[in-house]
Scaffold this active site. Structure first.
Site, PDB file in Angstrom:
ATOM      1  N   GLY A  43       0.843  -1.195   0.000  1.00  0.00           N
ATOM      2  CA  GLY A  43       0.000   0.000   0.000  1.00  0.00           C
ATOM      3  C   GLY A  43       0.878   1.245   0.000  1.00  0.00           C
ATOM      4  O   GLY A  43       2.108   1.157   0.118  1.00  0.00           O
ATOM      5  N   LEU A  44       0.215   2.365  -0.101  1.00  0.00           N
ATOM      6  CA  LEU A  44       0.925   3.651  -0.163  1.00  0.00           C
ATOM      7  C   LEU A  44       1.702   3.924   1.129  1.00  0.00           C
ATOM      8  O   LEU A  44       1.383   3.373   2.187  1.00  0.00           O
ATOM      9  CB  LEU A  44      -0.084   4.785  -0.372  1.00  0.00           C
ATOM     10  CG  LEU A  44      -0.834   4.818  -1.707  1.00  0.00           C
ATOM     11  CD1 LEU A  44      -1.943   5.869  -1.646  1.00  0.00           C
ATOM     12  CD2 LEU A  44       0.130   5.112  -2.857  1.00  0.00           C
ATOM     13  N   SER A  45       2.669   4.804   1.029  1.00  0.00           N
ATOM     14  CA  SER A  45       3.349   5.292   2.223  1.00  0.00           C
ATOM     15  C   SER A  45       2.300   5.996   3.090  1.00  0.00           C
ATOM     16  O   SER A  45       1.489   6.780   2.580  1.00  0.00           O
ATOM     17  CB  SER A  45       4.456   6.281   1.809  1.00  0.00           C
ATOM     18  OG  SER A  45       5.139   6.743   2.949  1.00  0.00           O
ATOM     19  N   GLY A  48      -0.459   2.648   6.549  1.00  0.00           N
ATOM     20  CA  GLY A  48      -0.560   1.943   7.834  1.00  0.00           C
ATOM     21  C   GLY A  48       0.091   0.569   7.835  1.00  0.00           C
ATOM     22  O   GLY A  48      -0.134  -0.226   8.748  1.00  0.00           O
ATOM     23  N   LYS A  49       0.905   0.291   6.850  1.00  0.00           N
ATOM     24  CA  LYS A  49       1.554  -1.029   6.756  1.00  0.00           C
ATOM     25  C   LYS A  49       2.424  -1.319   7.982  1.00  0.00           C
ATOM     26  O   LYS A  49       2.344  -2.390   8.577  1.00  0.00           O
ATOM     27  CB  LYS A  49       2.438  -1.125   5.488  1.00  0.00           C
ATOM     28  CG  LYS A  49       1.703  -0.908   4.186  1.00  0.00           C
ATOM     29  CD  LYS A  49       2.626  -1.007   2.988  1.00  0.00           C
ATOM     30  CE  LYS A  49       3.755   0.023   2.960  1.00  0.00           C
ATOM     31  NZ  LYS A  49       3.311   1.426   2.912  1.00  0.00           N
ATOM     32  N   SER A  50       3.279  -0.362   8.325  1.00  0.00           N
ATOM     33  CA  SER A  50       4.197  -0.563   9.456  1.00  0.00           C
ATOM     34  C   SER A  50       3.424  -0.722  10.759  1.00  0.00           C
ATOM     35  O   SER A  50       3.760  -1.575  11.594  1.00  0.00           O
ATOM     36  CB  SER A  50       5.170   0.616   9.580  1.00  0.00           C
ATOM     37  OG  SER A  50       5.947   0.719   8.412  1.00  0.00           O
ATOM     38  N   SER A 117       5.926  -1.771  -2.186  1.00  0.00           N
ATOM     39  CA  SER A 117       5.895  -2.741  -3.301  1.00  0.00           C
ATOM     40  C   SER A 117       4.874  -2.316  -4.352  1.00  0.00           C
ATOM     41  O   SER A 117       3.852  -2.981  -4.527  1.00  0.00           O
ATOM     42  CB  SER A 117       5.652  -4.161  -2.785  1.00  0.00           C
ATOM     43  OG  SER A 117       4.677  -4.251  -1.772  1.00  0.00           O
TER      44      SER A 117
HETATM   45  S1  ADX Z   1       9.296   0.223  -2.185  1.00  0.00           S
HETATM   46  O1  ADX Z   1       8.579   1.031  -3.173  1.00  0.00           O
HETATM   47  O2  ADX Z   1      10.640  -0.146  -2.642  1.00  0.00           O
HETATM   48  O3  ADX Z   1       8.517  -0.969  -1.750  1.00  0.00           O
HETATM   49  P1  ADX Z   1       9.799   0.750   0.588  1.00  0.00           P
HETATM   50  O4  ADX Z   1       8.567   0.223   1.241  1.00  0.00           O
HETATM   51  O5  ADX Z   1      11.033  -0.088   0.647  1.00  0.00           O
HETATM   52  O6  ADX Z   1       9.436   1.171  -0.926  1.00  0.00           O
HETATM   53  O7  ADX Z   1      10.170   2.168   1.227  1.00  0.00           O
HETATM   54  C1  ADX Z   1       9.175   3.133   1.331  1.00  0.00           C
HETATM   55  C2  ADX Z   1       9.508   4.183   2.368  1.00  0.00           C
HETATM   56  O8  ADX Z   1      10.638   4.919   1.956  1.00  0.00           O
HETATM   57  C3  ADX Z   1       8.362   5.171   2.493  1.00  0.00           C
HETATM   58  O9  ADX Z   1       7.489   4.819   3.538  1.00  0.00           O
HETATM   59  C4  ADX Z   1       9.070   6.469   2.775  1.00  0.00           C
HETATM   60  O10 ADX Z   1       9.278   6.621   4.160  1.00  0.00           O
HETATM   61  C5  ADX Z   1      10.431   6.311   2.156  1.00  0.00           C
HETATM   62  N1  ADX Z   1      10.620   6.975   0.838  1.00  0.00           N
HETATM   63  C6  ADX Z   1      11.651   7.796   0.552  1.00  0.00           C
HETATM   64  N2  ADX Z   1      11.595   8.174  -0.739  1.00  0.00           N
HETATM   65  C7  ADX Z   1      10.500   7.596  -1.294  1.00  0.00           C
HETATM   66  C8  ADX Z   1       9.933   7.602  -2.597  1.00  0.00           C
HETATM   67  N3  ADX Z   1      10.463   8.293  -3.588  1.00  0.00           N
HETATM   68  N4  ADX Z   1       8.787   6.881  -2.810  1.00  0.00           N
HETATM   69  C9  ADX Z   1       8.262   6.180  -1.791  1.00  0.00           C
HETATM   70  N5  ADX Z   1       8.747   6.134  -0.548  1.00  0.00           N
HETATM   71  C10 ADX Z   1       9.876   6.817  -0.284  1.00  0.00           C
END
Ligand code: ADX
Length: 214
Positions: A43-45, A48-50, A117
């Protein structure tokens, strides 16, 4: 491919030979009295995943079940500290975590992964490696509207992305491809953390992951 063999897509080198152990998964899981599995939160940043992974870990360990959290932000401090946020790096991030989660699940633990992801193909690849190894892969879409995630903005990153300070931020100027057939969708913008955790626990129970615990 058998469940005790090498993962699909692994090295094809003639000089690196897969070594079999003396303990089968059946024996290991029988001893533990439960099945390992991977719960893949996507899901999006800020969705609430963490938070859910931490609450789930708490709930499972309280039931004496070996659960272990693999969290995007944490893993990027160590194992994946050399990766950024290009599509290629995100792919490698998910590939590595998929492998680690598969090993945890094989060991009889519940791997709880919390990674954006964003690409369907990457998640499907991880699913395929679990399926090939006869391991449960439970994809949980942690769904919250972008506006809600942006309003929560726990790390102030959406603000920076909107200001153009961070480029390629998921949901702002980088894609997020929602799952089409997840095992479960939880709505963190409507339901409480406890309610979402409960829904995931029910799913785990159905898959034999909770063992014989009451
Ligand atoms: S993923 O896209 O490769 O799955 P991942 O879950 O490891 O991302 O990391 C996401 C976290 O990195 C976000 O919650 C945020 O805190 C941080 N972050 C920093 N830069 C970015 C970006 N450009 N896009 C998304 N998340 C970012």
């Amino acid at each position: 491919m058998t469940r005790s063999g090498p993962p699909p897509g692994g090295t094809k080198s003639d000089t690196v030979i897969w070594q079999r152990g003396l303990v089968s998964r059946d024996e290991r899981w029988h001893l533990l009295g439960r099945n390992g599995a991977t719960v893949w939160l996507t899901g999006l940043s800020g969705a609430g995943k963490s938070t859910l992974a931490a609450a789930l870990e708490r709930a499972l360990v309280s039931r004496r079940l070996p659960a272990y959290r693999l969290d995007g932000d944490n893993i990027r401090h160590g194992l994946n500290s050399n990766l950024g946020f290009s599509a290629e790096d995100r792919h490698e991030n998910i590939r590595r975590i998929g492998e680690v989660a598969r090993l945890f699940a094989d060991s009889g633990a519940v791997a709880l992964t919390a990674f954006i992801s964003p690409y369907r193909a990457d998640r499907d690849m991880v699913r395929a490696t679990h399926v090939a190894a006869e391991l449960s892969f439970l994809e949980v879409f942690v769904d919250a509207a972008l506006e809600v995630c942006e309003q929560r903005d726990p790390k102030g990153l959406y603000k920076k992305a909107r200001a153009g300070i961070i480029k390629g931020f998921t949901g702002i100027d980088d894609p997020y491809e929602p799952p089409q057939k997840p095992e479960l969708v939880v709505h963190t913008d409507q339901d409480s953390v406890e309610a979402c955790v409960e829904q995931i626990l029910v799913l785990l129970g159905e898959r034999g992951v909770l063992g014989n615990e009451p």
